[in-house]
Design a protein around this motif. Structure first.
Motif, mmCIF file in Angstrom:
data_model
loop_
_atom_site.group_PDB
_atom_site.id
_atom_site.type_symbol
_atom_site.label_atom_id
_atom_site.label_comp_id
_atom_site.label_asym_id
_atom_site.label_seq_id
_atom_site.Cartn_x
_atom_site.Cartn_y
_atom_site.Cartn_z
ATOM 1 N N UNK A 81 0.711 -1.204 -0.088
ATOM 2 C CA UNK A 81 -0.098 -0.086 -0.189
ATOM 3 C C UNK A 81 0.772 1.117 0.015
ATOM 4 N N UNK A 82 2.055 1.278 0.618
ATOM 5 C CA UNK A 82 2.878 2.540 0.819
ATOM 6 C C UNK A 82 3.601 2.503 -0.842
ATOM 7 N N UNK A 97 2.834 11.723 -2.534
ATOM 8 C CA UNK A 97 4.194 12.048 -1.751
ATOM 9 C C UNK A 97 4.100 13.576 -1.314
ATOM 10 N N UNK A 98 3.048 14.248 -1.378
ATOM 11 C CA UNK A 98 2.889 15.544 -0.772
ATOM 12 C C UNK A 98 2.419 15.533 0.658
ATOM 13 N N UNK A 99 2.233 16.680 1.184
ATOM 14 C CA UNK A 99 1.655 16.864 2.558
ATOM 15 C C UNK A 99 0.360 16.310 2.402
ATOM 16 N N UNK A 100 -0.278 15.770 3.861
ATOM 17 C CA UNK A 100 -1.670 15.270 3.685
ATOM 18 C C UNK A 100 -2.113 16.651 4.604
ATOM 19 N N UNK A 106 4.885 20.040 13.212
ATOM 20 C CA UNK A 106 5.332 18.840 12.532
ATOM 21 C C UNK A 106 4.569 18.920 11.005
ATOM 22 N N UNK A 107 3.542 19.909 11.074
ATOM 23 C CA UNK A 107 2.704 19.857 9.849
ATOM 24 C C UNK A 107 1.735 18.858 9.497
ATOM 25 N N UNK A 108 2.223 17.775 9.520
ATOM 26 C CA UNK A 108 1.611 16.608 9.163
ATOM 27 C C UNK A 108 2.502 15.188 9.609
ATOM 28 N N UNK A 109 1.920 14.091 9.442
ATOM 29 C CA UNK A 109 2.638 12.738 9.628
ATOM 30 C C UNK A 109 3.089 12.377 8.405
ATOM 31 N N UNK A 110 3.938 11.736 8.120
ATOM 32 C CA UNK A 110 4.511 11.138 6.631
ATOM 33 C C UNK A 110 3.131 10.458 6.014
ATOM 34 N N UNK A 111 2.878 11.236 4.847
ATOM 35 C CA UNK A 111 1.762 10.642 3.913
ATOM 36 C C UNK A 111 1.895 9.212 3.428
#
Length: 391
Positions: A54-55, A64-67, A269-274
């Protein structure tokens, strides 16, 4: 070129924080060959292949961008559904859940959003080594509450209430517990909840090991009557789904608290790794059968290892969850640190001194049974030989 005065530039907070007591033994073990490590707090399974696929698919499809700051909506919906199905808890995906960079960041966010300088946070000990330092980083004062071996390291309501002052704001619970494996059932949690409500406190409940409960189904304190509104639930994918390196956790709780935490998350953190979030979505959607298989294996290893510890003379209660045994070494007359160092040097078995986990940990060692049966058997043979020289 002038010499920089590090004494001047380092903050008092950074200077006063102690390094992890676990890390020192990892470093020692890494310098040696033929070491059997029972010190690592992570599964010995690799992440299920469908999760990895899935990754990969997420990357192939350009995700591959921010969520969103709070995480992919479809993942928050899956977390909400999972908590409802497994623990009878309903949280709104849009406002009451944040996907974080591991459960560790979730703990940090919660303390930073809820703790003012001088606030006291009650932490039952022995407990995970990071809790007290993270409270201090938020300006709070960690107050240990000792859970003793006599009660199988369960937190008793009278022990908790005895530590409450007018500065107490939060109670941190971690069940199933790292390092003792202790669990609390619904009745025991209900008694803790009565104390919390009586003194108008909040609970930060770290339930990262919830799926690794072997004898009874896990109960979240948030599911106790009138506790959801005063509980911040923390969990993640590291332990149950064998995804430690993916660094993905989450927070769930009342909207007013979660939205305050989201502001801090946005700035730090902006967001967790997408890409990891896409893997976690697959884990929650199609990965629970693999979790069941891993839990079955851990249960078998627990039963073997705890029985073997008692047979060779290390008194050990039967832990109800997580993947740690916490045997007593009191009869040897050695400190936890002395025992761990001598065992490592003489028999090349790495364990963690119980003392690094706070009050009640001295006189014990933490052994992770998230290791192969072959290595567990070899470790027991070596520990038996080590004990035979001293008992």
């Amino acid at each position: 070129m002038s010499q920089v005065s590090t004494k001047r530039y380092l903050s008092k907070t950074a200077k006063n924080i102690k390094p992890s007591g676990i890390r020192r033994f990892f470093d020692l073990a890494n310098q040696m060959e033929d070491v059997i490590s029972l010190g690592v707090g992570e599964p010995d399974f690799v992440t299920s292949w469908n999760v990895c696929e899935a990754a990969y698919a997420a990357m192939e499809n350009g995700y591959t961008a921010y969520s969103a700051n709070a995480g992919l909506m479809e993942l928050r919906e899956a977390i909400s559904g999972y908590l409802t199905k497994q623990f009878k808890l309903r949280y709104q995906p849009a406002s009451e859940i944040i996907v974080t960079t591991g459960a560790s960041q979730a703990i940090d966010l919660a303390f930073r959003a809820l703790v003012d300088p001088g606030d006291e946070v009650l932490i039952h000990e022995p407990s995970f080594v990071a809790y007290a330092p993270i409270v201090q980083l938020a300006g709070g004062i960690p107050i240990p509450v000792e859970a003793s071996a006599e009660s199988a390291f369960k937190l008793l309501p009278q022990q908790l209430e005895a530590k409450i002052t007018d500065k107490t704001k939060l109670v941190l619970l971690c069940f199933p517990n790292n390092p003792t494996g202790a669990t609390l059932d619904e009745t025991e949690l209900g008694k803790i909840a009565e104390v919390v409500k009586k003194h108008d406190l909040l609970v930060l409940s770290d339930e990262i090991y919830a799926e690794l409960s072997y004898d009874k189904a896990h109960v979240s304190i948030a599911s106790i009557h009138d506790m959801k509104e005063r509980t911040i639930l923390i969990s993640g994918f590291s332990k149950a789904f064998a995804m430690t390196g993916w660094r993905l956790g989450y927070l769930a709780g009342p909207e007013v608290f979660i939205q305050a935490m989201l502001k801090i998350h946005q700035y730090t953190m902006m967001c967790a790794p997408t890409i990891a979030q896409h893997g976690a979505l697959e884990a929650l959607t199609n990965g629970l059968e693999d979790v069941t298989k891993m839990v079955t294996s851990y249960r078998q290893r627990r039963n073997f290892f705890v029985k073997a510890c008692n047979q060779i003379g290390l008194e050990c209660h039967k832990p109800g969850g997580a993947f740690y045994a916490f045997p007593s070494i009191h009869k040897l007359g050695l400190s936890s640190e002395e025992f761990a160092e001598e065992l490592l040097k003489e028999e090349k078995v790495a364990v963690v001194p119980g003392s690094v986990f706070g009050l009640g940990g001295q006189g014990h060692i933490r052994c992770s049974y998230a290791a192969s049966m072959d290595n567990l058997q070899k470790a027991i043979e070596r520990m038996d030989r080590f004990l035979a020289k001293r008992i």
